[in-house]
Motif scaffolding. Sequence first.
Motif, short mmCIF file in Angstrom:
data_model
loop_
_atom_site.label_atom_id
_atom_site.label_comp_id
_atom_site.label_asym_id
_atom_site.label_seq_id
_atom_site.Cartn_x
_atom_site.Cartn_y
_atom_site.Cartn_z
N ILE A 47 -8.38 4.53 11.04
CA ILE A 47 -8.79 4.20 9.67
C ILE A 47 -9.55 2.88 9.68
N PHE B 81 -10.30 0.54 2.12
CA PHE B 81 -10.06 1.44 3.24
C PHE B 81 -10.81 2.75 3.10
N GLY B 82 -11.25 3.27 4.24
CA GLY B 82 -11.73 4.64 4.28
C GLY B 82 -10.53 5.58 4.24
N ASP B 83 -10.81 6.88 4.19
CA ASP B 83 -9.73 7.86 4.10
C ASP B 83 -9.15 8.24 5.46
N GLN C 186 -10.10 -5.98 0.84
CA GLN C 186 -10.74 -4.99 1.69
C GLN C 186 -10.45 -3.59 1.19
N GLU D 281 -4.57 8.74 3.23
CA GLU D 281 -5.35 7.59 2.78
C GLU D 281 -4.42 6.47 2.30
N TYR E 136 0.85 -1.19 0.00
CA TYR E 136 0.00 0.00 0.00
C TYR E 136 0.88 1.24 0.00
#
Lengths: 117, 116
Positions: free
Chosen positions: B93, B107-109, B105, A44, A37
């Motif tokens: 988060i 993710f939100g911010d 999945q 975010e 990621y």
Amino acid sequence: AQKVTQAQTEISVVEKEDVTLDCVYETRDTTYYLFWYKQPPSGELVFLIRRNSFDEQNEISGRYSWNFQKSTSSFNFTITASQVVDSAVYFCALSRGVYNQGGKLIFGQGTELSVKP
Amino acid sequence: GAVVSQHPSWVICKSGTSVKIECRSLDFQATTMFWYRQFPKQSLMLMATSNEGSKATYEQGVEKDKFLINHASLTLSTLTVTSAHPEDSSFYICSAEGGHSNQPQHFGDGTRLSIL
């Protein structure tokens, strides 16, 4: 126990250089997933890749490439011809089980990449 | 598709206040949601796993009475930080499992919580 280690805390490169981010993992599971990621300063999480434990093929996506080697329990990430926009914190993560089962992620400590113009 | 909305994105409040954070899956049903916490310059640590219609499962060391999680529907999970103190200041988060994509999945911010 499961664990992800990103030994490089910070890396600084000059634009257009290639850079490799290391990730070493530990697990006793035979079925697991590995992830990368990107977390820019805004916070975010941006999904980059998922790889399952049965697929050791390397993958290339544009300037990004990943090298998965079960023999050394590593899943390294290379950015070719880095750009300033690549500056961010990059996380390697591990999850156990199959898709949609036990999908909680164990994250490495993260590598902060700084690409200077 | 597969969007997760987290609200609020940031909050500043006084010590002793309770703060609620919402995590919504906008276009898919999420039977399982996860809550993570990230302190500055550190990694994301899983706090709890939230399953729709049942009690959340908390990770070791996370106080369930302080971090209340409710997953009342297939699209909404909430995290309430009760009687928040400065040491609870962090980036929270959420993520939601589900949705038809190559991501297990989404993710939100995130929510930046600052307790004064």
